[in-house]
Motif scaffolding. Structure first.
Motif, short mmCIF file in Angstrom:
data_model
loop_
_atom_site.label_atom_id
_atom_site.label_comp_id
_atom_site.label_asym_id
_atom_site.label_seq_id
_atom_site.Cartn_x
_atom_site.Cartn_y
_atom_site.Cartn_z
N GLN A 35 -5.17 28.33 74.02
CA GLN A 35 -4.71 26.97 74.27
C GLN A 35 -4.24 26.27 73.01
OE1 GLN A 35 -8.08 25.51 76.95
NE2 GLN A 35 -6.24 24.48 77.65
N HIS A 36 -5.02 26.40 71.94
CA HIS A 36 -4.64 25.72 70.71
C HIS A 36 -4.71 26.68 69.54
CE1 HIS A 36 -6.66 22.38 73.08
NE2 HIS A 36 -5.39 22.02 73.01
N HIS A 38 -5.04 26.06 65.53
CA HIS A 38 -5.18 25.04 64.49
C HIS A 38 -4.91 25.62 63.12
CE1 HIS A 38 -7.15 22.28 67.26
NE2 HIS A 38 -7.82 23.32 67.73
N THR A 92 -14.16 29.51 71.75
CA THR A 92 -13.76 29.00 73.07
C THR A 92 -13.33 27.56 72.93
OG1 THR A 92 -16.07 28.49 73.41
CG2 THR A 92 -15.22 30.47 74.46
N CYS A 93 -12.54 27.17 73.85
CA CYS A 93 -11.95 25.85 73.77
C CYS A 93 -12.98 24.78 74.15
CB CYS A 93 -10.79 25.78 74.77
SG CYS A 93 -9.37 25.02 74.06
N GLN A 94 -13.03 23.70 73.39
CA GLN A 94 -13.87 22.57 73.77
C GLN A 94 -12.94 21.43 74.15
OE1 GLN A 94 -17.02 23.42 73.44
NE2 GLN A 94 -16.66 25.21 72.14
N ALA A 98 -10.01 21.65 78.33
CA ALA A 98 -10.34 23.05 78.10
C ALA A 98 -10.40 23.81 79.42
CB ALA A 98 -11.67 23.15 77.37
N GLY A 102 -10.20 29.41 78.15
CA GLY A 102 -9.33 28.99 77.05
C GLY A 102 -9.93 29.33 75.70
N LEU A 103 -9.09 29.63 74.78
CA LEU A 103 -9.55 29.96 73.43
C LEU A 103 -8.81 29.10 72.41
CD1 LEU A 103 -9.69 33.86 73.31
CD2 LEU A 103 -11.58 32.27 73.54
N ASP A 104 -9.52 28.82 71.35
CA ASP A 104 -8.91 28.14 70.21
C ASP A 104 -8.87 29.10 69.04
OD1 ASP A 104 -10.04 24.66 70.25
OD2 ASP A 104 -8.35 25.70 71.20
N THR A 106 -8.25 29.27 65.02
CA THR A 106 -8.07 28.43 63.84
C THR A 106 -7.77 29.31 62.64
OG1 THR A 106 -9.77 27.04 64.77
CG2 THR A 106 -9.13 26.59 62.49
#
Lengths: 456, 292
Positions: A35-36, A38, A92-94, A98, A102-104, A106
């Motif tokens: 999803q994101h 960073h 995991t996405c917070q 989310a 979903g995963l983030d 970074t």
């Protein structure tokens, strides 16, 4: 896949069995969505260049894919040469939007400082030098680089300023502009040469090959190295201006450039001088081919072939600075450095056409001392080298040329030890038997030492 | 070590006779060569003619860089390369030809002094005019000096040489001089030469063996010396080179015995050669332009 066998503990064993399967399911089968992404630590780097390198991460479909693509993105970011280190965190996405899968991702990066200095030593072909460098990495935020280098060596002193810019998203495609001054001394020709020049080059890959297009403008100053230089070399002293366009193509499938075990290399280079200014006019072609094959018992068989031709355009004869040279520990072994072919009073003048070939067998050291460690850097090698260098009269036709290149072939054979210096250079100590020696050639029969990057 | 090597080379040189294919190298005559270099080259050619040693003149664009000392002209005799009049005189002497061995010590010292005068005054004035006088530099020197080379090399070489000469002028104190002062110096030099020459045919008139036919009579042979060759080289070139103004040649023309001297040597040693580029002093007309 079955879990650990706990024997009598029936129920617990069952529980243990279920978990590994579940884990495996997450790793390979469960869909995830990135999803994101960073970025922490960006300073002067512009966003768009980063976007290109990491866009693949968004396309990952499962966790292993995410890990793989993130690793690839990390490699690409490091390759840009603008970050000191890059670390990847997958979590995991917070947050409110989310998704359950979903995963983030970074990327934590540390940019290089605006100005870095370096000091290294370099090994060229039978020469060494000390290099001081100043670098401005990532000058305008898109991985541009300005480098200033000063090199002081046994044969050359040089300094140069260069500007490098890759295409955002396509690091393999880049262009650079260089300004340089190089002085060199060539005792085999009693010649001293100072080149001051500017060049621009474009590099781009096409399928598996790498191409370089370059324009170069050089002010060349030739002079005699000693008062005893021959008159033919004295006649070449003076200034000339060379403005040339060149194209080079490289296909390299070897696993290493120093002592490869397998793969092949083909380099074809052509240069056309005179049509963009200057007073030197010629067409120059040269190629380099190498083939390596691994044989039984850790030994490698290698064959190489080099050749080149210089055709002067117009009625001015070719300049000593453009001609080819042959012989030496990095070329046809058993002969002194560049001491084959046309010469005048002991000064070698080079030739307009040449070919050289080598057959090598590399084996590990006998009885394999230091195996697994230091001993692996050494190889024994048996070689057979041959070559010829001459001037051609271009009115004669190809048949006469081939004939001329085929008569008076110089060749040599021998054996020796090769030491590999990292991935940069190689040292050789050989015992050579030169054959086919013509009058005027200078030989180095017996022990010959060589250091360099490019060997026949 | 260098002296021993020189002595050895001289011995070697002495052993061989003067070859047929001796060559003298200078810059391209019509487009490139400048006043000072032409004067030096003519002086050496005159000297070799006076010694009766054949030499052919070869014009190369890179003659200045071929020369071992960086100055033209230089001669290529057998295996040896010798540049500038002084060393060439020594070299020729080692081979057994000399114009000045009939002179006594006092005269030899006097000859050296006058040769120094010509080199320090006339040659330096020529260099000043070529490289430090802005009008001449713009209109003549920059165009000629780099003419065999393509742009931008012609400009770079020209400016590089100008900077070098101006630095040299500063070192010897001529940078502050104005053109009038330089021309004054030339005048004084010519006056000194004219006085020394007087009404005699050459500067030193030692009589040698033999008779020669001159002015319809047999007269004792009087041979010129290297000083005559040097003075001839410079004065003849000044007289026959067209510059932006005639001031330099006018200074020499004030002294009629110098003009007669030049004409005499031209007639005796350069007439009768082919009109091709092998000799630069064969024009029948006195005025010959070295530029444009």
């Amino acid at each position: 896949m079955s879990g650990p066998d706990f024997g009598a503990l029936g129920e617990e064993a069952e529980l243990v069995e279920v978990e590994p399967e579940a884990k495996q399911e997450i790793l390979e089968n469960k869909d995830v969505v990135v999803q994101h992404v960073h970025f922490d630590g960006l300073g002067r780097t512009k966003d768009d260049i980063i976007m290109y390198e990491i866009c693949d991460v968004f396309k990952a479909k499962n966790l292993i894919d995410v890990m793989k693509k993130s690793h690839e993105a990390r490699e690409k970011l490091l390759r840009l040469g603008i970050f000191r280190q890059v670390e990847v965190l997958i979590d995991t996405c917070q947050g409110d939007d989310a998704l359950p899968n979903g995963l983030d991702v970074t990327f934590e990066v540390t940019e290089l400082r605006r100005l870095t200095g370096s000091y290294n030593t370099m090994v060229g072909n039978n020469e060494g030098s000390m290099v001081l460098g100043l670098k401005f990495p990532n000058l305008f935020g898109r991985a541009e680089k300005v480098t200033f280098q000063f090199s002081y060596g046994t044969k050359e002193t040089s300094y140069g300023l260069s500007f490098f810019k890759p295409q955002p998203g396509n690091f393999e495609r880049n262009f650079s502009v260089n300004l340089y001054k190089v002085t060199g001394q060539f005792p085999w020709s009693s010649l001293r040469e100072t080149d001051r020049g500017v060049s621009t080059e474009f590099n781009f890959p096409i399928w598996k090959t790498n191409h370089t297009l370059k324009w170069e403008g050089v002010w060349r100053e030739l002079g005699c190295l000693a008062r005893t230089a021959s008159f033919s070399v004295r006649e070449e002293s003076g200034h000339s201006l060379k403005s040339s366009l060149s194209h080079a193509m490289v296909i390299d499938s070897r696993n290493s450039s120093i002592l490869p075990r397998r793969g092949a290399l083909l380099k074809i280079n052509q240069e056309l001088a005179g049509y963009t200014g200057g007073d030197v006019s010629f067409l120059k072609e040269d190629f380099e081919f190498q083939l390596n094959k691994q044989l039984l018992w850790d030994s490698v068989f290698s064959a190489s072939l080099w050749g080149g031709m210089l055709v002067p355009i117009g009625d001015k004869p070719s300049s000593i600075a453009d001609r080819f040279y042959l012989g030496g520990p990095t070329s046809v072994r058993g002969f002194s450095m560049y001491s084959i072919g046309p010469q005048s009073e002991g000064d070698y003048l080079g030739g307009e056409a040449y070919w050289a070939g080598g057959l090598h067998l590399y084996t590990p050291l006998p009885f394999r001392p230091g195996r697994g460690g230091f001993g692996d850097l050494f190889r024994t090698h048996f070689f057979l080298n041959a070559g010829n260098l001459c001037n051609l009269n271009y009115g004669d036709g190809p048949r006469a040329h081939l004939q001329k290149l085929a008569e008076y072939i110089r060749w040599s054979y021998g054996a020796g030890i090769v030491l590999r210096l990292g991935n940069i250079a190689r040292l050789e100590l050989n015992y050579c038997f030169p054959m086919g020696v013509q009058s005027g050639d200078r030989i180095c029969d017996g022990v010959q030492f060589g250091a360099g990057i490019r060997f026949l | 070590m260098a002296l021993a090597a020189e002595a050895f080379m001289t011995q070697l040189a002495a052993a061989e006779p003067w070859p047929e294919n001796a060559a003298l190298y200078q810059q391209l005559k019509d487009e490139q060569i400048l006043l000072s270099d032409n004067a030096s080259s003519l002086a050496v050619q005159a000297f070799l003619q006076m010694c009766n040693l054949p030499v052919r003149v070869v014009c190369r664009a890179n003659a200045e860089y071929m020369s071992p000392s960086g100055k033209v002209p230089f001669i290529h005799v057998g295996n040896q390369v010798v540049s500038e009049l002084g060393p060439i005189v020594q070299f020729v002497k080692a081979k057994g030809h000399s114009l000045s061995d009939g002179l006594d010590e006092v005269q030899k010292a006097e000859m050296k002094a006058y040769m120094e005068l010509v080199n320090n005054m006339l040659l330096t004035a020529e260099l000043y005019l070529q490289w430090c006088d802005d009008v001449t530099v713009e209109e003549i020197t920059h165009l000629r000096y780099g003419s065999p080379y393509p742009w931008p090399l012609n400009r770079i070489l020209s400016y590089q040489k100008q900077w070098e000469i101006r630095r040299k002028m500063k070192a010897i104190g001529w940078a502050g001089k104005s053109l009038e002062q330089v021309l004054e110096d030339v005048d004084q030099c010519c006056q000194a030469l004219s006085q020394r020459l007087g009404t005699q045919p050459y500067f030193f008139n030692k009589q040698c063996k033999g008779l020669t036919f001159q002015y319809r009579r047999l007269v004792p042979k009087i041979r010129p010396t290297e000083l005559d060759a040097l003075v001839f080289g410079h004065l003849f070139t000044i007289l026959t080179t067209q510059l932006t103004s005639d001031e330099l040649s006018e200074k020499v023309k004030n002294y009629s015995n110098l003009i007669a001297f030049c004409r005499r040597i031209e007639q005796q040693y350069f007439e009768g050669h082919d009109k091709d580029s092998s000799s630069s002093a064969t024009s029948r007309s006195a005025k010959r332009s070295l530029l444009r």
